[in-house]
Every structure is written in C-alpha cells, then in structure tokens.
Motif scaffolding. Sequence first.
Motif, PDB file in Angstrom:
ATOM      1  N   ARG A  89       0.845  -1.191   0.000  1.00 57.52           N
ATOM      2  CA  ARG A  89       0.000   0.000   0.000  1.00 57.52           C
ATOM      3  C   ARG A  89       0.882   1.243   0.000  1.00 57.52           C
ATOM      4  O   ARG A  89       1.941   1.255   0.620  1.00 57.52           O
ATOM      5  CB  ARG A  89      -0.935   0.007   1.208  1.00 57.52           C
ATOM      6  CG  ARG A  89      -2.048  -1.032   1.117  1.00 57.52           C
ATOM      7  CD  ARG A  89      -2.918  -1.038   2.354  1.00 57.52           C
ATOM      8  NE  ARG A  89      -4.136  -1.811   2.144  1.00 57.52           N
ATOM      9  CZ  ARG A  89      -4.221  -3.132   2.220  1.00 57.52           C
ATOM     10  NH1 ARG A  89      -3.127  -3.834   2.515  1.00 57.52           N
ATOM     11  NH2 ARG A  89      -5.357  -3.758   2.001  1.00 57.52           N
ATOM     12  N   LYS A  92       1.900   6.517   3.724  1.00 60.19           N
ATOM     13  CA  LYS A  92       1.285   7.801   4.076  1.00 60.19           C
ATOM     14  C   LYS A  92       2.341   8.905   4.000  1.00 60.19           C
ATOM     15  O   LYS A  92       3.519   8.673   4.262  1.00 60.19           O
ATOM     16  CB  LYS A  92       0.690   7.733   5.479  1.00 60.19           C
ATOM     17  CG  LYS A  92      -0.485   6.774   5.594  1.00 60.19           C
ATOM     18  CD  LYS A  92      -1.052   6.776   7.009  1.00 60.19           C
ATOM     19  CE  LYS A  92      -2.235   5.827   7.121  1.00 60.19           C
ATOM     20  NZ  LYS A  92      -2.797   5.784   8.501  1.00 60.19           N
ATOM     21  N   GLY A  93       1.905  10.097   3.669  1.00 60.31           N
ATOM     22  CA  GLY A  93       2.818  11.228   3.622  1.00 60.31           C
ATOM     23  C   GLY A  93       3.656  11.304   2.371  1.00 60.31           C
ATOM     24  O   GLY A  93       4.631  12.065   2.317  1.00 60.31           O
ATOM     25  N   THR A 100      -1.273   6.745  -7.336  1.00 58.35           N
ATOM     26  CA  THR A 100      -1.595   5.381  -6.929  1.00 58.35           C
ATOM     27  C   THR A 100      -2.530   4.729  -7.935  1.00 58.35           C
ATOM     28  O   THR A 100      -3.123   5.391  -8.790  1.00 58.35           O
ATOM     29  CB  THR A 100      -2.253   5.352  -5.534  1.00 58.35           C
ATOM     30  OG1 THR A 100      -3.480   6.087  -5.579  1.00 58.35           O
ATOM     31  CG2 THR A 100      -1.334   5.948  -4.482  1.00 58.35           C
TER      32      THR A 100
END
Length: 348
Positions: A89, A92-93, A100
């Motif tokens: 996945r 984050k950040g 994506t």
Amino acid sequence: MATPAVEIDVEGPEGVRKVRVSSPDKPYFPGLGVTKLQVVEYFLAVGPGILAALRDRPTTLERWPGGVTEGAKLSTRQDHSGDAFYQKRAPKGAPDYVETARITFPSGRPADEVCPTELAVVAWAANLGTLTFHPWPVRRDHPDHPDQLRIDLDPQPGTDFSHAARVAAEARSLLGELGMRAFPKTSGGRGLHLYVPIEPRWTFVEARRAVIAFGRELERRMPDQVTLSWWKEDRGERVFIDFNQMARDRTIASAYSIRPTPHAQVSAPLLWEEVADARPEDFTIHSMPTRFAEVGDLHAGIAEAAFSLDPLLELSDEQDAGDLPYPPEYPKMAGEPKRVQPSKARSE
C-alpha cells in the motif's frame, strides 16, 4: 554524526522535481561500499529503462531500509520479523506527485499501490530503501486484465542459469511457432524471465492458464530439463516454470531492479543473442549504467507489440489436462486440484 540530507534534481513531465535523500552516506551494500545516494543515482542512470518497466503499473516496493547487511532477511507472510519488507500500500505522507492505482487482492480486499508516472517517484522510493520494484503485469486503466505474459524460468537445486538459458532457447522457438515474441532478462539471481506483451482483454485466470499450457508443452519437449510440478519434492534437477507468477497479486522483479545480493546484481534485459553466454553476476549496480548508456533499453520493444492469447488458450484446450494448484494463501479456485503434496497424499 549522520550526514545531512541532500536534494537531487530529477527531470520529469512537470519540470524538475527536488527529491530529498536522507542519510545519503548510509551504507546500503557495505561490502561494496555502496551508499543510499549511490543507489538513487543508479536508478537515475538507468532512468528511461526503469520508468518504462514501471510506468502506470501498480507496484509493490521491496524495501531494505537498513541496507543489505550480513544476516539481514526479508519478512514473509509467515515471519514478520525480517529487516526488509514488501510495501503493497502506498505509504502515508508521500509527495503529491506520487500517484496510486487501485488493485484487488485474491481475497477481494482492495488496496492503493504506488503507480510510478515519472522518474522522481523511483528516486523517492529508493530513498525509502526500495531496491526491487515489483510491478503488476497490468496498467492502472485495466487492473484486472494483464498486458504482459511473464514466464519465470526458475533453476532448481543442481541446475543454474545455463540450464535456464537452454530452456529459454526452446521457449523462444515455441513462441515463434505460436506467432508470439518474448523479451528476455536475467532475474538478478539464477533465473531468467521472458516477457510476452499481450492484448489486455484476458483475465488473470486465463493468462495463468496460458502459461500453464506453454509450460506443459515445454515439459513435453524437454522432459529431463523442464518441470511444471508445484511441489518441490517432485521437481528434481530441472528448470521449474513458475506458472503461479501469473496469478493475481504475484509479481516479478522489474527490469533494472537491484536484488539484495552481496554483489548488488540487477535484473538485466538481454538480447536473445546474449542469453546463451550471459552471466548474471556481470550485471550489477556498477556495470549496468555503462551498459545502459551503450545499448539503451532492450525492453523498449515491449511497448510496441501486443499478441493474442488465443493460440495458447487453444493449446490449453487441446491438452485438456486441467488446472494446477494455486499458492496456499489463495481462496479455493474453480477446477483446482487438491493442494496436497504428493508424499502426504500417498500416506493418507
């Protein structure tokens, strides 16, 4: 004292991106004196090639944030205690230029994976410790329909790259008979990968069935050199055609990826004329930039062709041999035989 971060300029469709590299002097291959910054610079040196291999594809990141040190190991589904891991996945950040793609795992659960669209994404991922990129054989605009048939020639104990090369020669001939063409590359280890560009109108189940049919025909032609047995105890000293690499959520290291080996070998596209005499250890983080400057991207032709799977699916119908086992983490698939290794089945 840690070395201060540096920023490198990466050209892209929107102009120059500033990509931050933290701890640039951190050893990533201590035995070779290769640092994190040198890993990033390697990917920039083969930029057009690695980006062509990844562009618009959902991509799993194989991250080695501590580098490839003695005793370091990769986490698996069974053992999460490793020093490296697969990132399926998007982290984050991530910068806003990191796009994506939505994919669906065999369980039915969705995920948004990194989908490289420019070279800055590769450099950013390398800063996170990504050495090996694992792109899906799909584009994000048709995530359920592969556009590449990936044939993994995996030498078993007692065999090596030279055995895979001999099998590859027969594989090339068979593909030619079917009106198809493959693009070879080293795996970065002992094996060989053959990429066959296909029209994106078949499912993963059909693409996997096509590889099984292809493998069965190779096994018929080279019974002492090729095996399609999913069970290691039955493979012997032969080259295994890993048909499950075409199952959903199974991926192969991309061309130009660095493998976590002591010599930092890379997955190298080859000319067919090179396959028989190639030595995987000749293609490394040090040698590949020079080779790339000389020969360019030998996989560029993948984007220029798209073959039909019909000949292989027709071959599968003619063989009428049924399915083969899926990996253990998959749900039970229609028509699949029991997932019981032969020795256990015989003892029951």
